[in-house]
Design a protein around this motif. Structure first.
Motif, PDB file in Angstrom:
ATOM      1  N   SER A  10      35.713  33.176  54.256  1.00 11.40           N
ATOM      2  CA  SER A  10      36.243  34.543  54.488  1.00 11.40           C
ATOM      3  C   SER A  10      36.986  35.273  53.365  1.00 11.40           C
ATOM      4  CB  SER A  10      37.114  34.525  55.911  1.00 11.40           C
ATOM      5  OG  SER A  10      37.882  35.701  55.845  1.00 11.40           O
ATOM      6  N   LEU A  11      36.493  36.447  53.054  1.00 13.96           N
ATOM      7  CA  LEU A  11      36.942  37.074  51.993  1.00 13.96           C
ATOM      8  C   LEU A  11      38.085  38.083  52.491  1.00 13.96           C
ATOM      9  CD1 LEU A  11      33.776  38.099  50.047  1.00 13.96           C
ATOM     10  CD2 LEU A  11      35.243  35.946  49.819  1.00 13.96           C
ATOM     11  N   ALA A  12      38.805  37.888  53.752  1.00 16.73           N
ATOM     12  CA  ALA A  12      39.642  38.701  54.125  1.00 16.73           C
ATOM     13  C   ALA A  12      41.057  38.256  53.526  1.00 16.73           C
ATOM     14  CB  ALA A  12      39.821  38.249  55.831  1.00 16.73           C
ATOM     15  N   SER A  13      41.157  36.968  52.989  1.00 13.00           N
ATOM     16  CA  SER A  13      42.543  36.740  52.302  1.00 13.00           C
ATOM     17  C   SER A  13      42.430  37.393  50.929  1.00 13.00           C
ATOM     18  CB  SER A  13      42.754  35.119  52.454  1.00 13.00           C
ATOM     19  OG  SER A  13      41.780  34.577  51.441  1.00 13.00           O
ATOM     20  N   VAL A  14      43.574  37.768  50.405  1.00 14.17           N
ATOM     21  CA  VAL A  14      43.955  38.276  49.205  1.00 14.17           C
ATOM     22  C   VAL A  14      43.282  37.065  47.957  1.00 14.17           C
ATOM     23  CG1 VAL A  14      45.407  38.950  47.535  1.00 14.17           C
ATOM     24  CG2 VAL A  14      45.588  39.566  49.638  1.00 14.17           C
ATOM     25  N   GLU A  15      43.809  35.873  48.468  1.00 14.58           N
ATOM     26  CA  GLU A  15      43.416  34.838  47.423  1.00 14.58           C
ATOM     27  C   GLU A  15      41.973  34.649  47.064  1.00 14.58           C
ATOM     28  OE1 GLU A  15      44.695  30.111  46.581  1.00 14.58           O
ATOM     29  OE2 GLU A  15      44.610  30.817  48.539  1.00 14.58           O
ATOM     30  N   ASN A  16      41.084  34.596  48.348  1.00 17.82           N
ATOM     31  CA  ASN A  16      39.605  34.366  47.985  1.00 17.82           C
ATOM     32  C   ASN A  16      38.989  35.710  47.708  1.00 17.82           C
ATOM     33  OD1 ASN A  16      39.856  31.825  49.404  1.00 17.82           O
ATOM     34  ND2 ASN A  16      39.485  32.590  51.413  1.00 17.82           N
ATOM     35  N   ARG A  17      39.462  36.829  47.924  1.00 12.02           N
ATOM     36  CA  ARG A  17      38.769  37.957  47.294  1.00 12.02           C
ATOM     37  C   ARG A  17      39.113  38.076  45.907  1.00 12.02           C
ATOM     38  NH1 ARG A  17      37.058  41.720  50.725  1.00 12.02           N
ATOM     39  NH2 ARG A  17      37.155  43.245  48.979  1.00 12.02           N
ATOM     40  N   ALA A  18      40.617  37.429  45.560  1.00  9.14           N
ATOM     41  CA  ALA A  18      40.647  37.502  43.812  1.00  9.14           C
ATOM     42  C   ALA A  18      39.886  36.542  43.469  1.00  9.14           C
ATOM     43  CB  ALA A  18      42.372  37.329  43.894  1.00  9.14           C
ATOM     44  N   ILE A  19      39.491  35.181  44.100  1.00  8.67           N
ATOM     45  CA  ILE A  19      38.913  34.290  43.267  1.00  8.67           C
ATOM     46  C   ILE A  19      37.447  34.745  43.110  1.00  8.67           C
ATOM     47  CG2 ILE A  19      37.558  31.950  43.752  1.00  8.67           C
ATOM     48  CD1 ILE A  19      40.319  31.138  45.228  1.00  8.67           C
ATOM     49  N   VAL A  20      36.939  35.578  43.857  1.00 11.52           N
ATOM     50  CA  VAL A  20      35.600  35.954  43.829  1.00 11.52           C
ATOM     51  C   VAL A  20      35.421  37.159  42.890  1.00 11.52           C
ATOM     52  CG1 VAL A  20      33.602  36.996  45.008  1.00 11.52           C
ATOM     53  CG2 VAL A  20      34.819  35.138  46.093  1.00 11.52           C
TER      54      VAL A  20
END
Length: 201
Positions: A10-20
Protein backbone atom coordinates in the motif's frame (compact mmCIF):
# COMPACT_ATOMS: atom_id res chain seq x y z
CA UNK A 1 11.22 1.26 -4.43
CA UNK A 2 11.22 -1.73 -6.77
CA UNK A 3 10.35 -4.12 -3.94
CA UNK A 4 7.60 -1.88 -2.58
CA UNK A 5 5.87 -1.50 -5.95
CA UNK A 6 6.33 -5.10 -7.08
CA UNK A 7 4.95 -6.52 -3.84
CA UNK A 8 1.89 -4.28 -4.30
CA UNK A 9 2.48 -2.74 -0.89
CA UNK A 10 0.00 0.00 0.00
CA UNK A 11 1.19 3.48 -0.89
CA UNK A 12 -1.28 5.04 1.53
CA UNK A 13 1.41 5.39 4.21
CA UNK A 14 3.78 8.36 4.12
CA UNK A 15 6.78 6.05 4.57
CA UNK A 16 5.98 3.82 1.58
CA UNK A 17 5.18 6.79 -0.65
CA UNK A 18 8.50 8.38 0.34
CA UNK A 19 10.43 5.17 -0.40
CA UNK A 20 8.91 4.92 -3.88
CA UNK A 21 9.28 8.64 -4.62
CA UNK A 22 12.95 8.77 -3.61
CA UNK A 23 13.61 5.48 -5.41
CA UNK A 24 12.02 6.75 -8.61
CA UNK A 25 14.19 9.89 -8.43
CA UNK A 26 17.25 7.62 -8.32
CA UNK A 27 15.96 5.32 -11.07
CA UNK A 28 15.40 8.32 -13.36
CA UNK A 29 19.08 9.21 -13.25
CA UNK A 30 21.18 8.33 -16.32
CA UNK A 31 21.55 4.56 -16.69
CA UNK A 32 25.31 4.86 -16.39
CA UNK A 33 24.81 5.71 -12.71
CA UNK A 34 23.18 2.32 -12.05
CA UNK A 35 24.76 -1.12 -11.72
CA UNK A 36 25.37 -2.79 -15.07
CA UNK A 37 22.77 -5.42 -14.12
CA UNK A 38 20.06 -2.86 -13.51
CA UNK A 39 21.06 -1.03 -16.69
CA UNK A 40 20.69 -4.26 -18.67
CA UNK A 41 17.31 -5.07 -17.13
CA UNK A 42 15.97 -1.57 -17.74
CA UNK A 43 17.22 -1.67 -21.31
CA UNK A 44 15.70 -5.05 -22.19
CA UNK A 45 12.45 -3.95 -20.52
CA UNK A 46 12.21 -1.04 -22.96
CA UNK A 47 12.29 1.61 -20.26
CA UNK A 48 13.32 4.98 -21.62
CA UNK A 49 16.20 6.56 -19.77
CA UNK A 50 15.07 9.28 -17.37
CA UNK A 51 11.37 8.37 -17.56
CA UNK A 52 10.96 5.57 -15.01
CA UNK A 53 7.49 5.41 -13.44
CA UNK A 54 5.86 3.19 -10.83
CA UNK A 55 3.97 1.57 -13.72
CA UNK A 56 7.30 0.69 -15.38
CA UNK A 57 8.43 -0.95 -12.15
CA UNK A 58 5.19 -2.88 -11.72
CA UNK A 59 4.67 -3.99 -15.30
CA UNK A 60 8.17 -4.10 -16.83
CA UNK A 61 10.82 -4.72 -14.18
CA UNK A 62 8.75 -6.67 -11.67
CA UNK A 63 7.44 -9.42 -13.94
CA UNK A 64 10.94 -10.06 -15.28
CA UNK A 65 12.48 -10.19 -11.80
CA UNK A 66 9.75 -12.58 -10.64
CA UNK A 67 9.80 -14.78 -13.74
CA UNK A 68 13.26 -16.18 -13.01
CA UNK A 69 12.16 -17.49 -9.62
CA UNK A 70 8.87 -18.77 -10.96
CA UNK A 71 10.30 -20.80 -13.84
CA UNK A 72 13.96 -21.33 -12.97
CA UNK A 73 15.91 -20.09 -9.94
CA UNK A 74 15.74 -16.72 -8.23
CA UNK A 75 19.53 -16.61 -8.02
CA UNK A 76 19.51 -15.62 -11.71
CA UNK A 77 18.37 -12.16 -10.59
CA UNK A 78 21.07 -11.96 -7.91
CA UNK A 79 23.67 -12.88 -10.51
CA UNK A 80 22.30 -10.18 -12.79
CA UNK A 81 22.49 -7.46 -10.13
CA UNK A 82 25.98 -8.60 -9.06
CA UNK A 83 27.34 -8.52 -12.62
CA UNK A 84 30.43 -6.41 -13.18
CA UNK A 85 30.65 -7.08 -16.91
CA UNK A 86 28.29 -5.32 -19.33
CA UNK A 87 28.38 -8.34 -21.65
CA UNK A 88 27.50 -10.86 -18.92
CA UNK A 89 24.77 -8.56 -17.57
CA UNK A 90 23.18 -8.27 -21.01
CA UNK A 91 23.31 -12.06 -21.44
CA UNK A 92 21.70 -12.67 -18.05
CA UNK A 93 19.05 -9.98 -18.67
CA UNK A 94 18.22 -11.69 -21.98
CA UNK A 95 17.82 -15.05 -20.19
CA UNK A 96 15.51 -13.45 -17.62
CA UNK A 97 13.50 -11.80 -20.39
CA UNK A 98 13.05 -15.23 -22.03
CA UNK A 99 11.79 -16.65 -18.73
CA UNK A 100 9.23 -13.84 -18.64
CA UNK A 101 8.06 -14.60 -22.19
CA UNK A 102 7.74 -18.28 -21.26
CA UNK A 103 5.85 -17.39 -18.08
CA UNK A 104 3.40 -15.24 -20.05
CA UNK A 105 2.77 -18.02 -22.56
CA UNK A 106 2.11 -20.60 -19.82
CA UNK A 107 -0.13 -18.19 -17.94
CA UNK A 108 -2.16 -17.31 -21.05
CA UNK A 109 -2.61 -20.97 -21.99
CA UNK A 110 -3.82 -21.98 -18.52
CA UNK A 111 -6.21 -19.03 -18.22
CA UNK A 112 -7.68 -19.78 -21.66
CA UNK A 113 -8.04 -23.50 -20.85
CA UNK A 114 -9.76 -22.73 -17.56
CA UNK A 115 -12.16 -20.14 -18.97
CA UNK A 116 -13.12 -22.56 -21.74
CA UNK A 117 -14.31 -25.24 -19.29
CA UNK A 118 -16.03 -23.04 -16.71
CA UNK A 119 -19.85 -23.23 -16.84
CA UNK A 120 -21.86 -20.14 -17.74
CA UNK A 121 -23.14 -20.03 -14.17
CA UNK A 122 -19.89 -19.67 -12.28
CA UNK A 123 -19.49 -21.35 -8.87
CA UNK A 124 -19.16 -19.09 -5.84
CA UNK A 125 -15.56 -20.25 -5.35
CA UNK A 126 -13.63 -21.48 -8.38
CA UNK A 127 -11.15 -24.33 -7.92
CA UNK A 128 -9.16 -25.64 -10.89
CA UNK A 129 -6.21 -28.01 -11.07
CA UNK A 130 -3.87 -29.70 -13.47
CA UNK A 131 -0.79 -31.89 -13.63
CA UNK A 132 2.58 -30.15 -13.63
CA UNK A 133 3.65 -32.63 -16.29
CA UNK A 134 0.91 -31.16 -18.50
CA UNK A 135 2.03 -27.56 -18.06
CA UNK A 136 0.37 -26.53 -14.80
CA UNK A 137 3.56 -25.00 -13.49
CA UNK A 138 3.57 -24.29 -9.74
CA UNK A 139 5.38 -21.01 -10.39
CA UNK A 140 2.40 -19.46 -12.18
CA UNK A 141 -0.58 -20.72 -10.17
CA UNK A 142 -0.88 -17.41 -8.30
CA UNK A 143 -0.87 -15.32 -11.45
CA UNK A 144 -3.38 -17.62 -13.14
CA UNK A 145 -5.65 -17.50 -10.08
CA UNK A 146 -5.53 -13.69 -10.13
CA UNK A 147 -6.41 -13.55 -13.84
CA UNK A 148 -9.35 -15.92 -13.43
CA UNK A 149 -10.58 -14.02 -10.36
CA UNK A 150 -10.42 -10.77 -12.33
CA UNK A 151 -12.36 -12.28 -15.23
CA UNK A 152 -15.04 -14.00 -13.13
CA UNK A 153 -15.19 -11.82 -9.99
CA UNK A 154 -15.01 -15.01 -7.94
CA UNK A 155 -12.39 -16.15 -5.42
CA UNK A 156 -10.17 -18.63 -7.25
CA UNK A 157 -7.80 -21.41 -6.25
CA UNK A 158 -5.41 -22.92 -8.80
CA UNK A 159 -3.58 -26.17 -8.00
CA UNK A 160 -0.51 -27.73 -9.60
CA UNK A 161 -0.35 -31.50 -9.03
CA UNK A 162 2.95 -33.37 -8.99
CA UNK A 163 2.60 -36.99 -7.86
CA UNK A 164 1.17 -36.98 -4.34
CA UNK A 165 2.09 -33.33 -3.81
CA UNK A 166 -0.14 -30.38 -4.64
CA UNK A 167 0.87 -26.72 -4.52
CA UNK A 168 -1.83 -24.16 -4.87
CA UNK A 169 -2.60 -20.49 -4.68
CA UNK A 170 -5.75 -18.55 -3.83
CA UNK A 171 -6.62 -15.07 -5.05
CA UNK A 172 -9.72 -13.74 -3.40
CA UNK A 173 -12.27 -10.95 -3.53
CA UNK A 174 -13.14 -8.39 -0.87
CA UNK A 175 -15.96 -10.56 0.45
CA UNK A 176 -13.86 -13.68 1.19
CA UNK A 177 -10.71 -13.77 3.32
CA UNK A 178 -8.27 -16.09 1.50
CA UNK A 179 -6.70 -17.53 4.67
CA UNK A 180 -10.10 -18.05 6.29
CA UNK A 181 -11.13 -20.03 3.22
CA UNK A 182 -8.10 -22.27 3.72
CA UNK A 183 -8.81 -22.51 7.46
CA UNK A 184 -12.08 -24.21 6.54
CA UNK A 185 -10.21 -27.04 4.79
CA UNK A 186 -7.07 -27.03 6.95
CA UNK A 187 -7.37 -30.74 7.78
CA UNK A 188 -6.52 -31.48 4.13
CA UNK A 189 -3.49 -29.17 4.01
CA UNK A 190 0.07 -29.76 5.16
CA UNK A 191 0.86 -26.04 5.24
CA UNK A 192 -0.69 -22.76 4.19
CA UNK A 193 -0.53 -19.04 4.79
CA UNK A 194 -1.06 -15.60 3.34
CA UNK A 195 -3.38 -12.66 3.87
CA UNK A 196 -6.91 -11.53 3.03
CA UNK A 197 -6.42 -11.19 -0.71
CA UNK A 198 -3.91 -13.97 -1.44
CA UNK A 199 -2.74 -17.22 0.08
CA UNK A 200 -0.71 -20.26 -0.81
CA UNK A 201 -0.97 -23.87 0.27
Amino acid sequence: AIGTVCDVVSLASVENRAIVSIGLDELRKPMISHSVGLQALMSISGIEEGWMTATDIGYQLGPRINAAGRLHVATDVIELFQSRSVASARLKAHEIDQFNLERRAIESKLVDETMAVLPDEKPDFIVVSGQESEGWHRGVVGIVAARIRDKTHRPTAVLAINGDQVRGSVRSTAQIHAVSALDSVSSYLSTYGGHAAAAGF
